[in-house]
Design a protein around this motif. Sequence first.
Motif, mmCIF file in Angstrom:
data_model
loop_
_atom_site.group_PDB
_atom_site.id
_atom_site.type_symbol
_atom_site.label_atom_id
_atom_site.label_comp_id
_atom_site.label_asym_id
_atom_site.label_seq_id
_atom_site.Cartn_x
_atom_site.Cartn_y
_atom_site.Cartn_z
ATOM 1 N N GLU A 44 0.866 -1.397 -0.191
ATOM 2 C CA GLU A 44 -0.030 0.510 0.206
ATOM 3 C C GLU A 44 0.741 1.320 0.016
ATOM 4 O OE1 GLU A 44 -2.273 0.588 3.578
ATOM 5 O OE2 GLU A 44 -3.320 2.183 2.381
ATOM 6 N N LEU A 45 1.607 1.572 0.413
ATOM 7 C CA LEU A 45 2.588 2.658 0.971
ATOM 8 C C LEU A 45 3.888 2.484 -0.393
ATOM 9 C CD1 LEU A 45 4.047 4.921 2.102
ATOM 10 C CD2 LEU A 45 5.797 3.164 3.574
ATOM 11 N N ALA A 46 3.945 1.442 -0.782
ATOM 12 C CA ALA A 46 4.832 1.698 -2.787
ATOM 13 C C ALA A 46 3.458 1.973 -3.009
ATOM 14 C CB ALA A 46 5.356 0.311 -2.333
ATOM 15 N N GLU A 47 2.852 1.358 -2.807
ATOM 16 C CA GLU A 47 2.199 2.182 -4.704
ATOM 17 C C GLU A 47 1.472 3.542 -4.232
ATOM 18 O OE1 GLU A 47 -1.726 -0.487 -4.891
ATOM 19 O OE2 GLU A 47 -0.146 -2.303 -5.369
ATOM 20 N N GLY A 61 6.919 -3.883 -10.730
ATOM 21 C CA GLY A 61 7.687 -4.120 -10.576
ATOM 22 C C GLY A 61 8.765 -3.255 -9.331
ATOM 23 N N LEU A 62 7.875 -2.315 -10.117
ATOM 24 C CA LEU A 62 9.172 -1.019 -9.146
ATOM 25 C C LEU A 62 8.417 -1.989 -7.537
ATOM 26 C CD1 LEU A 62 10.846 1.686 -9.431
ATOM 27 C CD2 LEU A 62 8.270 2.765 -10.021
ATOM 28 N N VAL A 63 6.950 -1.134 -7.380
ATOM 29 C CA VAL A 63 6.830 -1.957 -6.036
ATOM 30 C C VAL A 63 6.840 -2.946 -5.585
ATOM 31 C CG1 VAL A 63 3.913 -2.380 -5.034
ATOM 32 C CG2 VAL A 63 4.423 -0.640 -7.286
ATOM 33 N N ASP A 64 7.030 -4.086 -6.491
ATOM 34 C CA ASP A 64 8.043 -5.239 -5.722
ATOM 35 C C ASP A 64 8.948 -5.312 -5.899
ATOM 36 O OD1 ASP A 64 5.585 -7.223 -7.257
ATOM 37 O OD2 ASP A 64 6.941 -8.143 -9.253
ATOM 38 N N PHE A 65 9.690 -5.165 -5.867
ATOM 39 C CA PHE A 65 11.105 -4.268 -5.467
ATOM 40 C C PHE A 65 12.022 -3.633 -4.172
ATOM 41 C CE2 PHE A 65 15.482 -2.333 -5.816
ATOM 42 C CZ PHE A 65 15.997 -2.546 -4.979
ATOM 43 N N THR A 123 6.915 17.482 -3.435
ATOM 44 C CA THR A 123 6.740 16.077 -3.347
ATOM 45 C C THR A 123 7.759 15.506 -2.038
ATOM 46 O OG1 THR A 123 7.631 16.832 -5.504
ATOM 47 C CG2 THR A 123 7.323 13.847 -5.245
ATOM 48 N N ALA A 124 8.441 16.612 -1.796
ATOM 49 C CA ALA A 124 9.030 16.554 -0.876
ATOM 50 C C ALA A 124 8.101 15.671 0.366
ATOM 51 C CB ALA A 124 10.207 16.881 0.245
ATOM 52 N N GLN A 125 7.623 17.140 1.117
ATOM 53 C CA GLN A 125 6.186 17.401 1.895
ATOM 54 C C GLN A 125 4.923 16.429 1.764
ATOM 55 O OE1 GLN A 125 4.601 21.546 1.938
ATOM 56 N NE2 GLN A 125 6.606 22.405 2.149
ATOM 57 N N ARG A 126 4.992 15.842 0.593
ATOM 58 C CA ARG A 126 4.188 14.556 0.189
ATOM 59 C C ARG A 126 4.711 13.676 1.132
ATOM 60 N NH1 ARG A 126 3.799 10.592 -3.987
ATOM 61 N NH2 ARG A 126 2.084 9.985 -3.357
ATOM 62 N N GLU A 127 5.580 13.083 0.293
ATOM 63 C CA GLU A 127 6.814 11.822 0.377
ATOM 64 C C GLU A 127 6.841 11.863 1.796
ATOM 65 O OE1 GLU A 127 8.304 11.273 -3.256
ATOM 66 O OE2 GLU A 127 9.706 11.899 -1.878
ATOM 67 N N ILE A 128 7.313 13.017 3.241
ATOM 68 C CA ILE A 128 7.555 13.113 4.409
ATOM 69 C C ILE A 128 5.892 12.861 5.127
ATOM 70 C CG2 ILE A 128 8.661 15.106 6.589
ATOM 71 C CD1 ILE A 128 10.397 16.055 4.015
ATOM 72 N N SER A 129 5.414 13.008 4.846
ATOM 73 C CA SER A 129 4.160 12.937 5.358
ATOM 74 C C SER A 129 3.577 11.383 5.299
ATOM 75 C CB SER A 129 2.535 14.381 5.398
ATOM 76 O OG SER A 129 2.290 14.205 3.829
ATOM 77 N N LEU A 130 3.917 11.320 4.116
ATOM 78 C CA LEU A 130 3.176 9.948 3.598
ATOM 79 C C LEU A 130 3.858 8.345 4.230
ATOM 80 C CD1 LEU A 130 1.601 7.907 1.937
ATOM 81 C CD2 LEU A 130 3.233 7.833 0.026
#
Length: 144
Positions: A44-47, A61-65, A123-130
């Motif tokens: 879920e987080l990866a997706e 493949g990216l999510v698998d990895f 993007t950084a703000q989004r990813e940090i809060s994710l």
Amino acid sequence: NLERTFLAVKPDGVQRGLVGEIIRRYEAKGFTLVGLKLMQVSRELAEQHYDVHKERPFFSGLVDFITSGAVVAMVWEGDGVVASARKIIGATNPLTSEPGTIRGDYGVSIGRNLIHGSDAPETAQREISLWFKDEELVNWQPSV
Ligand code: CMP
């Protein structure tokens, strides 16, 4: 202009023992580590993290990895850290990233490119809060 960025050492970087070397480069540069954890990433987080790539052929493949092994998630703070951290990482394809960059020095495969870094302040703000809860981040400043 104090910024924060999200960086993650991917499973290949952890497996190859490059966590210390990667952290060393950002510490040596003078950025401030404000968040750090070793994680098993859920699908879920990866997706969610790779949502912008969901129509690409390499998405699954990216999510698998990224879910295949331990990942080190980090938040770094400093003036212009978003763009500077990307410079230290190097270009996406390790075959063309400059020597002296993390990917240029240690990588050969676009799908196994060792580390992720946010591409812009938004993007950084989004990813940090994710990836991080507020209470997992430590607000501190170097004294010199
Ligand atoms: P990154 O820039 O961190 O985030 C998107 C990732 O998709 C990128 O790193 C690569 O690891 C991966 N990627 C990009 N292009 C390809 C590709 N053609 N084949 C496989 N993986 C890719």
